[in-house]
Scaffold this motif. Structure first.
Motif, short mmCIF file in Angstrom:
data_model
loop_
_atom_site.label_atom_id
_atom_site.label_comp_id
_atom_site.label_asym_id
_atom_site.label_seq_id
_atom_site.Cartn_x
_atom_site.Cartn_y
_atom_site.Cartn_z
N GLU A 41 -8.36 -7.47 -24.99
CA GLU A 41 -9.34 -7.05 -24.09
C GLU A 41 -9.10 -7.86 -22.70
OE1 GLU A 41 -13.14 -7.42 -26.05
OE2 GLU A 41 -13.03 -5.61 -26.76
N ARG A 42 -8.79 -9.27 -23.08
CA ARG A 42 -8.50 -10.21 -21.92
C ARG A 42 -7.44 -9.70 -21.28
NH1 ARG A 42 -9.50 -15.04 -19.66
NH2 ARG A 42 -7.81 -16.42 -19.43
N SER A 43 -6.33 -9.30 -21.92
CA SER A 43 -4.95 -8.84 -21.30
C SER A 43 -5.05 -7.70 -20.68
CB SER A 43 -3.97 -8.50 -22.51
OG SER A 43 -2.70 -8.01 -21.98
N ASN A 44 -5.91 -6.69 -20.76
CA ASN A 44 -6.10 -5.33 -20.16
C ASN A 44 -7.07 -5.77 -18.90
OD1 ASN A 44 -4.94 -3.68 -22.04
ND2 ASN A 44 -6.93 -3.18 -23.04
N ALA A 45 -7.89 -6.89 -18.97
CA ALA A 45 -8.67 -7.30 -17.68
C ALA A 45 -7.73 -7.93 -16.79
CB ALA A 45 -9.71 -8.21 -18.03
N ILE A 46 -6.77 -8.77 -17.39
CA ILE A 46 -5.91 -9.62 -16.31
C ILE A 46 -4.88 -8.54 -15.71
CG2 ILE A 46 -3.91 -11.08 -16.25
CD1 ILE A 46 -5.68 -12.90 -18.41
N THR A 47 -4.57 -7.32 -16.51
CA THR A 47 -3.68 -6.45 -15.87
C THR A 47 -4.61 -5.58 -14.73
OG1 THR A 47 -2.49 -6.14 -17.96
CG2 THR A 47 -2.48 -4.35 -16.43
N ALA A 48 -5.59 -5.48 -14.82
CA ALA A 48 -6.43 -4.66 -14.01
C ALA A 48 -6.65 -5.57 -12.77
CB ALA A 48 -8.00 -4.60 -14.68
N ALA A 49 -6.82 -6.82 -13.11
CA ALA A 49 -7.02 -7.84 -11.75
C ALA A 49 -5.65 -7.71 -10.98
CB ALA A 49 -7.35 -9.21 -12.18
N ALA A 50 -4.56 -7.92 -11.76
CA ALA A 50 -3.15 -7.80 -11.01
C ALA A 50 -2.93 -6.49 -10.16
CB ALA A 50 -2.41 -8.01 -12.12
N ALA A 51 -3.40 -5.48 -10.78
CA ALA A 51 -3.41 -4.20 -10.20
C ALA A 51 -4.33 -4.09 -8.88
CB ALA A 51 -3.57 -3.25 -11.00
N LEU A 52 -5.45 -4.80 -9.00
CA LEU A 52 -6.26 -5.12 -7.73
C LEU A 52 -5.64 -5.94 -6.50
CD1 LEU A 52 -9.84 -5.33 -9.26
CD2 LEU A 52 -9.03 -3.37 -7.99
N VAL A 53 -4.89 -7.06 -7.14
CA VAL A 53 -4.20 -7.87 -6.25
C VAL A 53 -3.23 -7.13 -5.47
CG1 VAL A 53 -2.57 -9.66 -6.14
CG2 VAL A 53 -4.61 -10.07 -7.17
N ASN A 54 -2.36 -6.31 -6.24
CA ASN A 54 -1.10 -5.49 -5.61
C ASN A 54 -1.76 -4.31 -4.62
OD1 ASN A 54 0.74 -6.82 -6.88
ND2 ASN A 54 0.80 -5.90 -8.71
N ASP A 55 -2.78 -3.57 -4.91
CA ASP A 55 -3.44 -2.59 -4.19
C ASP A 55 -3.76 -3.46 -2.75
OD1 ASP A 55 -3.21 -0.92 -6.25
OD2 ASP A 55 -5.31 -0.74 -6.61
N LYS A 56 -4.38 -4.57 -2.68
CA LYS A 56 -4.57 -5.10 -1.50
C LYS A 56 -3.73 -5.51 -0.68
CE LYS A 56 -7.83 -5.98 1.41
NZ LYS A 56 -8.77 -5.06 1.78
N ILE A 57 -2.60 -5.93 -1.50
CA ILE A 57 -1.40 -6.46 -0.64
C ILE A 57 -0.55 -5.26 -0.08
CG2 ILE A 57 1.11 -7.13 -1.29
CD1 ILE A 57 -0.11 -9.28 -3.00
N GLU A 58 -0.54 -4.03 -0.89
CA GLU A 58 -0.13 -2.94 -0.22
C GLU A 58 -0.69 -2.47 1.01
OE1 GLU A 58 3.00 -1.77 -0.70
OE2 GLU A 58 3.30 -3.34 -2.11
N HIS A 59 -2.04 -2.49 0.86
CA HIS A 59 -2.91 -1.79 1.98
C HIS A 59 -2.79 -2.97 3.16
CE1 HIS A 59 -6.70 -0.92 4.08
NE2 HIS A 59 -6.66 -2.13 4.14
N LEU A 60 -2.74 -4.12 3.15
CA LEU A 60 -2.65 -5.00 4.07
C LEU A 60 -0.87 -4.77 4.60
CD1 LEU A 60 -4.16 -8.26 2.81
CD2 LEU A 60 -4.89 -6.81 4.54
N ARG A 61 -0.08 -4.58 3.94
CA ARG A 61 1.10 -4.24 4.45
C ARG A 61 1.51 -2.87 5.41
NH1 ARG A 61 5.27 -5.70 -0.43
NH2 ARG A 61 4.92 -7.96 -0.36
N ALA A 62 0.40 -1.96 4.80
CA ALA A 62 0.57 -0.82 5.64
C ALA A 62 -0.12 -0.80 6.93
CB ALA A 62 -0.05 0.48 4.60
N LEU A 63 -1.20 -1.79 7.12
CA LEU A 63 -2.00 -1.73 8.33
C LEU A 63 -1.02 -2.01 9.74
CD1 LEU A 63 -4.88 -4.14 7.42
CD2 LEU A 63 -5.02 -1.79 7.48
N ASP A 64 -1.48 -1.22 10.76
CA ASP A 64 -0.88 -1.43 11.92
C ASP A 64 -1.50 -2.66 12.55
OD1 ASP A 64 0.24 -1.40 14.47
OD2 ASP A 64 -0.51 0.74 14.68
N PRO A 65 -0.89 -3.88 12.90
CA PRO A 65 -1.52 -4.80 13.46
C PRO A 65 -2.21 -4.59 14.86
CG PRO A 65 0.93 -5.26 13.32
CD PRO A 65 0.58 -3.90 12.68
N THR A 66 -1.58 -3.47 15.46
CA THR A 66 -2.05 -3.43 16.91
C THR A 66 -3.55 -2.46 16.75
OG1 THR A 66 -0.82 -1.34 17.11
CG2 THR A 66 0.06 -3.43 18.17
#
Length: 139
Positions: A41-66
């Motif tokens: 259960e702990r491993s599954n929760a840490i995997t979910a947290a890592a996926a949330l981190v990666n989702d946000k990183i991809e979102h920030l990389r896709a933003l147009d800074p202007t």
């Protein structure tokens, strides 16, 4: 001719000893199974947290800074969906935040540190780091 053993069956003492040995083995197996389930259960929760981190990183990389500078503004940011579920919708145990450090390591780039923390019996934090272009002139 003399007989070596008796054919009268199993005695009460033998049954009690066998039952005691079986009980000890079953208790050990139950403890191991419970520990394994908790770690899973702990491993599954840490995997979910890592996926949330990666989702946000991809979102920030896709933003147009202007045109979308709000999430890339220098400083601390908290996700408006906090606390969130593993799928990123409000109402869970995860809290996501990120820090933007402008002009690090070079002008026009920002160091972004994304953190996802989870509450529970054993709280933990998963962290990811990326660089994001903050100007229109980045390549």
């Amino acid at each position: 001719m003399k007989r070596v053993g008796s054919n009268r069956g199993t005695g009460l003492v033998e049954v009690l000893v066998a039952l005691a040995l079986f009980s000890i083995a079953a208790a050990g197996l139950a403890t191991t199974t419970i520990g394994s389930t908790r770690q899973n259960e702990r491993s599954n929760a840490i995997t979910a947290a890592a996926a949330l981190v990666n989702d946000k990183i991809e979102h920030l990389r896709a933003l147009d800074p202007t045109t979308e500078p709000t999430d890339l503004a220098p400083g601390e940011h908290a996700d408006p969906a906090n606390p969130m579920t593993a799928s990123g919708v409000p109402g869970g145990v995860f809290s996501r935040s990120w820090t933007v450090l402008p002009d690090t390591p070079a002008r026009g780039l920002a160091l972004v540190v994304v953190r996802v923390s989870a509450t529970g019996p054993v709280p933990y934090t998963v962290q990811g780091v990326t660089y994001v272009c903050t100007t229109a002139t980045c390549t």
